[in-house]
Motif scaffolding. Sequence first.
Motif, PDB file in Angstrom:
ATOM      1  N   LEU A 191      -5.232  -1.531   7.817  1.00  0.00           N
ATOM      2  CA  LEU A 191      -4.470  -1.693   6.693  1.00  0.00           C
ATOM      3  C   LEU A 191      -2.978  -1.217   7.127  1.00  0.00           C
ATOM      4  N   ARG A 192      -2.879  -0.305   7.692  1.00  0.00           N
ATOM      5  CA  ARG A 192      -1.649   0.332   7.879  1.00  0.00           C
ATOM      6  C   ARG A 192      -0.823  -0.284   9.047  1.00  0.00           C
ATOM      7  N   ALA A 195       0.422  -3.697   7.128  1.00  0.00           N
ATOM      8  CA  ALA A 195       1.320  -3.761   6.305  1.00  0.00           C
ATOM      9  C   ALA A 195       2.579  -3.230   6.949  1.00  0.00           C
ATOM     10  N   LEU A 204      -3.390  -8.241   1.270  1.00  0.00           N
ATOM     11  CA  LEU A 204      -4.327  -8.078   2.429  1.00  0.00           C
ATOM     12  C   LEU A 204      -5.929  -8.094   1.993  1.00  0.00           C
ATOM     13  N   VAL A 206      -9.482  -7.483   3.110  1.00  0.00           N
ATOM     14  CA  VAL A 206     -10.541  -7.219   4.271  1.00  0.00           C
ATOM     15  C   VAL A 206     -12.073  -6.855   3.751  1.00  0.00           C
ATOM     16  N   LEU A 215     -10.032   2.985   1.963  1.00  0.00           N
ATOM     17  CA  LEU A 215      -8.646   2.566   1.905  1.00  0.00           C
ATOM     18  C   LEU A 215      -7.759   3.593   2.414  1.00  0.00           C
ATOM     19  N   ALA A 237       0.560  -5.229   0.420  1.00  0.00           N
ATOM     20  CA  ALA A 237       1.108  -4.690   1.805  1.00  0.00           C
ATOM     21  C   ALA A 237       2.025  -3.745   1.473  1.00  0.00           C
ATOM     22  N   VAL A 240       0.685   0.244   0.846  1.00  0.00           N
ATOM     23  CA  VAL A 240       0.168   0.820   1.765  1.00  0.00           C
ATOM     24  C   VAL A 240       1.096   1.687   2.857  1.00  0.00           C
TER      25      VAL A 240
END
Length: 242
Positions: A191-192, A195, A204, A206, A215, A237, A240
Motif C-alpha cells: 500500500l505504501r 500510494a 486502493l 486490496v 494496513l 491513497a 497512506v
Amino acid sequence: MAYRYATERRDHSDLACGNVLRSAPGHPGFPVRLADELFQRAASHLPTAPLAMWDPCCGSGHLAASVGTLHRDRLSWLLATDTDAAALSIARRNLALLTGQGLAERERVLRAEAAEFGKPALLDRADTAARLASRLRERGGDLAHRVGEGDVFAPADPERPVDLVLTDVPYGGLTSFVGAPSGGEPVPALLRALAAVLPERAVLAVTARTRKVALPAGVRALERVRVGNRAAALVRAGDVPR
C-alpha cells in the motif's frame, strides 16, 4: 459512515475461469462476484466519470478481465502488470477478450475445436464468447488496456493517472515487497508503494487470503470486506504515509 454502492443482480457464469477466460495450473481465477462487488464499492468513493483501473499483481488477468467485462461502461482504461512472465502470457490473452476482435477470435477457435474434437461443451463456450461480444458492444465497445511486466514501485503510466487499484495479493511464500519487515505482513508495504506513485484521490482495494488485511500504522480503511477465506480493505491513497 455507512458505505453506499450501486448493485446489480448478475449471472457471473459466463466469466467462470476456464469457460471463455483462460486458466492454467498455478494461475487460479478470482471469484467474479467478489471482484464485481469490490469494484462497485471502490467506485462509490470516486467521481462518476469513467475510471482508469490498475491491477499490479494481475497473475492470469482473470480479475482484471472480469471487471473490465462487467464494468466496461464505467472504465476508460485498464492496466494489468505482474513480474511473472508465465502469468502475463495468460493475462495478455485474457485481456484481449476486452475487444471485439479478441472475442471473435476466441469464438472462432472454440467452434473449430468443437468440430475437430466432437465436444458439444465447446460450442456452449463459443456461444458464451458471442454473448460477451454482444454485451461489450452494448457497453461501449473495446476497452483500451495494457498488459506488461512491472512492479508496484514504478508509476503505472504518467500519461494515464490511475483512479482505482484492485488487486489480489499472492499468498503463501510467493510475495515479498521492499520495505516489508522480515516475516511480516506484505500488504502495508504494498500500500505504501502504491500510494507513492498514485494520485491522492485514488482508491486502493486490496484482497488477500487472510482473516484481516493489515494496513500501515495509523491508516483507517474506507471499508473492509470478508468473503470466504479472503479479506479485503479499501483505502484512500492520500491517507497512506508515503
